[in-house]
Design an enzyme around this catalytic site. Structure first.
Site, PDB file in Angstrom:
ATOM      1  N   HIS A 436       0.848  -1.188   0.000  1.00  0.00           N
ATOM      2  CA  HIS A 436       0.000   0.000   0.000  1.00  0.00           C
ATOM      3  C   HIS A 436       0.885   1.240   0.000  1.00  0.00           C
ATOM      4  CE1 HIS A 436       1.040  -0.324   4.256  1.00  0.00           C
ATOM      5  NE2 HIS A 436       0.786   0.965   4.325  1.00  0.00           N
ATOM      6  N   SER A 438       1.572   5.379   1.141  1.00  0.00           N
ATOM      7  CA  SER A 438       1.295   6.479   2.059  1.00  0.00           C
ATOM      8  C   SER A 438       2.529   7.379   2.074  1.00  0.00           C
ATOM      9  CB  SER A 438       0.948   5.946   3.458  1.00  0.00           C
ATOM     10  OG  SER A 438       1.983   5.089   3.927  1.00  0.00           O
ATOM     11  N   HIS A 578       9.143  -7.033  34.887  1.00  0.00           N
ATOM     12  CA  HIS A 578       8.596  -6.159  33.848  1.00  0.00           C
ATOM     13  C   HIS A 578       9.750  -5.476  33.135  1.00  0.00           C
ATOM     14  CE1 HIS A 578       9.132  -3.481  37.316  1.00  0.00           C
ATOM     15  NE2 HIS A 578       9.280  -2.511  36.434  1.00  0.00           N
ATOM     16  N   SER A 580      11.724  -2.337  30.866  1.00  0.00           N
ATOM     17  CA  SER A 580      11.897  -0.909  30.664  1.00  0.00           C
ATOM     18  C   SER A 580      13.361  -0.673  30.284  1.00  0.00           C
ATOM     19  CB  SER A 580      11.512  -0.142  31.937  1.00  0.00           C
ATOM     20  OG  SER A 580      11.606   1.241  31.711  1.00  0.00           O
TER      21      SER A 580
END
Length: 895
Positions: A436, A438, A578, A580
């Site tokens: 596509h 853009s 987690h 980061s």
């Protein structure tokens, strides 16, 4: 002992007197291990240790040295005397250049006597400058592990198979094009890493490596692999991703111990069913299911594919079902395969200056190109369209990778990209495939390593720094999730310069992210290298801090007390649930979070100079440029033949994508209206790899009575970024808070103005002109007069490139002899009158200026035309005749 410490240059950092020296000497030499690669002067320390403790040194079994050391050659001559050596590490990559990139070591060969080290079983020569494998290595009878990754090897010796005891061999990231047949004689080899080379084929003898458990051939140019690989019954992992494979043997599925077969990012259109259905096979990135064209048909379609070469003034082309190849004047290429568009489709294109308001660069991204806009927006093709975009060359490919980034109207995403170098021009292009259209631009980003984490766990490590590893244990997640890892190396010199403290050191900066919002079910184990110069033997734990930053890197919290830190000789290991940013610091300062924030922001900034130069032939033409400090000298050298001017300004720090302005003062002003002029100031946007340059004409008051004028150009910041360093913020306070730099400009004595009643052109008539058309904008006689003032002695070359004959040029020169101004006007208006009815005359004028080396005038004409276009569009809007959705409006709306 104190004398030895003084010789080593160790001082009293860990203690006073003899006791401190003993401790530090012991940190270098302990348990028959001598680890000196963590010191910037390790070879000097080695030679001094040898002098003081020769008896202990010659008994050493494990030795590590950096090959970035200037005393390396002297040290190499001594190594053959260390008869007890079992492990020898001579790696580069410990020093960094001015951009923070790891520098390869200076090692190009080894002394022949190295072959006499009968006990040597482990040899690491990675990150060096080897173009051939030293012949002495083939005489090491006990060698079991050999690493020569990140060198410049183009071939291995024919008798490489004589290393019969070899169990591990890594030649990753070299330039190997083929392998010797003798490689099949390495019957004890268990791990073979030949990734990221230039291998085009493999010898059949590779099937004789019956002990091989892991074979990595990824990142090469292989179009096929020999059937003999199916003989590797011990093989557990086979990495073939990122090659040019069009087929693989079906017998691979029958390998009894194979647990991973990576075939991603190849050219496989069909895969044997027994392989495709295997759970351990990875096939993403292949054109599976597409019809395989016959070689004759493919050659025919390629040969008959229509080629379109567009001139600089064109802004569209048509694609039919037959496909075509398109080359734009700016160097962008397209390839539309047959069947990409079922019906004829008109494609509109333009290149735009990147605007930081909507081009959102991520932290540490570097922009390498202008923005390409393709319309209709969102159009989808039935087959992938190939795009090649010219781009600047990134400073280092080891720490960074180049990607084409596309904007779909709502968000930006990165495409799988390959960087190619043109054979003739040696310029670089970024190649990608899309379905596509853009907006597209080319970006250099930190290298991104990623993997899928299944419930049974996995291992992820950094290709920039393999010492950084992330281990996911079994049961870490219920469903498979995607994890990404990026590393920003930070040199000790940068830390010291920014903090003004030689005691501050930091590890590489680690960024981890995932596609899930949930924490991991079990702790994830992370290994980070200790900061430079720090080892597990001389570590002072009170000075070590583990910092955690949010995803935007705006705050840094010390989480040392919240995790359990384990230490080896070279690494720190901790566990988190987690992801980061994580950063390991070694410092005596207490406000560690503030220091880290300051350093992090400075790492994102560029030190730049401003330049203001005047054309030697026409001093009213001024070139303004913002240049990163490492480019100032080559830029000035390139421009010195045509321009003169002041020295570059003092150093200033700027962000990638930051806006700034230039304004002329003390009697000097911009000569004409420009679309990039705001309140008398020229608008710029700084991008480190783009030109950041404008060439304009300036004037001074007419009533200066013919005298020269000494003025200046000042540079000012634009909008303040959302987050700036503290020291930059302080400089912005007060009445001159936005001031960056000021450079002098001197205009010569005033010449008579063309078209005035007095002067040598008195009585010269200027016929009315309207070159061009309403939609593209007109050039009037006033515009042509303005252009004529800038031509100078190039008028004859320009006239010839405009199509005037030599006889016409000679006649104009003779009729206006000794009057350069009239010669220019006569040439320019003679051409204009002949081409007044030609709709392409303006484009011809622009082309002639470029061919004559006057890009400045070509830019000036294009600026005038663009203003004409804008006025035409505004008039159409006022009378209500604009279309329902114009190209420009739709682009603005999407941005």
């Amino acid at each position: 002992t104190q004398k030895m410490a003084d010789l080593l240059g160790l001082g009293d950092a860990c203690g006073e007197g003899a006791l401190g020296a003993t401790v530090l000497a012991g940190s270098c030499l302990a348990d028959n291990r001598l680890n000196l690669d963590v010191y910037p002067d390790g070879c000097r320390r080695f030679l001094q240790l040898l002098e003081v403790q020769r008896g202990e040194v010659v008994q050493v079994e494990f030795l590590r040295l950096s090959t970035n050391d200037h005393l390396l050659d002297t040290t190499l001559g001594i190594l053959p005397h260390l008869k007890h050596l079992k492990s020898l590490v001579l790696k580069g990559g410990h020093a960094r250049d001015e951009f923070g990139s790891c520098q390869h070591g200076s090692l190009t060969n080894l002394p022949p006597d190295i072959g006499n080290l009968k006990c040597l079983t482990h040899l690491d020569l990675s990150f060096n400058s080897l173009s051939t494998l030293p012949s002495c290595i083939l005489h090491l009878p006990s060698l079991r592990v050999l690493l020569v990754s990140h060198n410049s090897l183009v071939a291995l010796p024919e008798d490489f198979g004589s290393l019969s005891k070899l169990t591990f061999f890594s030649a990753m990231k070299n330039q190997l094009k083929d392998l010797p047949q003798s490689i099949g004689e390495l019957t004890e080899l268990q791990d073979l890493d030949l990734s990221e080379n230039a291998l085009e084929f493999l010898p059949e003898e590779i099937g004789n490596l019956h002990s091989c458990r892991e074979l990595d051939l990824s990142g090469n140019c292989l179009s096929s692999i020999p059937d003999s690989i199916a003989n590797l019954k011990s093989l557990r992992r086979l990495h073939l991703h990122s090659n040019l494979l069009v087929t693989v043997p079906a017998s691979l599925a029958s390998l009894p111990n194979l647990s991973r077969l990576d075939l991603q990012n190849n050219c496989l259109r069909a895969v044997p069913p027994e392989i495709q259905t295997s759970p351990f096979v990875h096939l993403r990135g292949n054109p599976l299911g597409e019809t395989e064209p016959s070689p004759q048909a493919d050659e025919s379609s390629t040969r008959e594919l229509k080629r379109l070469f567009l001139a600089s003034g064109e802004d569209s082309f048509t694609v039919t079902s037959e496909g075509c190849k398109v080359v734009l004047a700016c160097g962008i290429h397209f390839s539309f395969p047959p069947g990409a568009a079922s019906d004829p489709l008109r494609i509109y294109f333009r290149t735009l200056a990147p605007d930081p308001q909507w081009v959102k660069l991520r932290h540490h991204d570097v922009l390498l190109s202008r923005v390409l806009e393709l319309q209709p927006h969102g159009v989808k093709f039935q087959q992938e369209v190939q795009i090649w975009m010219p781009c600047a060359f990134p400073q280092t490919l080891h720490q960074r990778e180049v990607v084409v980034r596309t904007f779909n109207g709502q968000s930006w995403s990165d495409l799988r990209t390959r960087v190619e170098q043109k054979r003739k021009s040696k310029k670089y292009v970024a190649h990608c495939s899309v379905l596509h259209f853009s907006w597209f631009l080319v970006v250099s980003r930190l290298v991104q390593n990623e993997c899928k984490v299944p419930a049974e766990g996995t291992l992820l490590f950094s290709s920039v720094d393999p010492n950084i590893k992330v281990t996911f244990p079994a049961g870490v997640t219920e469903g498979t999730r995607s994890v990404k890892l990026q590393v920003l190396p930070v040199s000790a010199e940068e830390i010291e310069e920014i903090t003004a403290d030689a005691g501050c050191r930091a590890s590489p900066l680690l960024c981890l992210s995932q596609d899930s919002l949930l924490d991991f079910l079990r702790p994830v184990r992370i290994q980070l290298p200790l900061p430079p110069g720090v080892t597990g033997l001389n570590l002072d734990r009170s000075r070590l801090h583990l910092l955690h930053g949010d995803l935007e890197g705006q705050t840094w919290d010390d989480i040392t007390s919240q995790v359990v830190l384990e230490f080896t000789h070279l690494y720190a290991v901790f566990e988190v649930t987690h992801f980061s940013w994580y950063w390991l610091w070694y410092t005596t300062k207490t406000y560690i979070g503030g220091i880290a924030k300051k350093v992090y922001e400075r790492l994102r900034m560029y030190q730049v100079n401003f330049i203001a130069l005047q054309r030697k032939k026409d001093p009213e033409q001024v070139l303004l440029q913002c240049v990163p400090k490492h480019k100032v000298d080559p830029v000035l050298k390139k421009l010195q033949d045509r321009y003169r001017g002041p020295e570059p300004s003092d150093m200033v720090e700027m962000f990638e994508g930051e806006q700034f302005f230039a304004a002329f003062e003390r009697g000097i002003s911009i000569d004409m209206d420009r679309p990039d002029c705001v309140d008398g100031r020229l608008s710029f946007i700084f991008y480190s790899h783009l030109k950041n340059m404008k060439e304009i004409y300036v004037t001074s008051p007419v009533d200066r009575k013919g005298q020269a004028v000494k003025g200046q150009v000042s540079f000012y910041r634009g909008a303040i970024p959302e987050s700036i360093p503290e020291d930059a913020s302080r400089r912005r306070k007060g009445p001159d808070s936005l001031w960056l730099a000021t450079l002098p400009i001197k205009l010569p004595r005033l010449k008579p103005r063309w078209g005035e009643n007095s002067g040598p052109l008195n009585g010269f008539s200027f016929p009315p002109l309207n070159l061009g058309n309403a939609e593209t904008g007109y050039l009037t006689q006033a515009n042509l007069l303005s252009i004529a003032r800038r031509v100078g002695t190039d008028w004859q070359t320009i006239g010839l490139n405009l199509g005037l004959t030599y006889q016409q040029i000679e006649r104009i020169g003779y009729n206006n002899r000794e009057d350069l101004d009239k010669q220019i006007l006569d040439m320019l208006f003679s051409w204009a009158q002949q081409n007044n009815e030609d709709p392409e005359c303006v484009n011809k004028l622009i082309t002639a200026m470029k061919e004559s080396g006057r890009q400045d005038i070509a830019d000036e004409v294009e600026t005038i035309i663009e203003l004409g276009r804008q006025k035409y569009r505004e008039s159409i809007r006022r009378v209500g005749l604009e279309q329902e959705s114009s190209t420009e409006d739709s682009a603005i709306a999407m941005m």
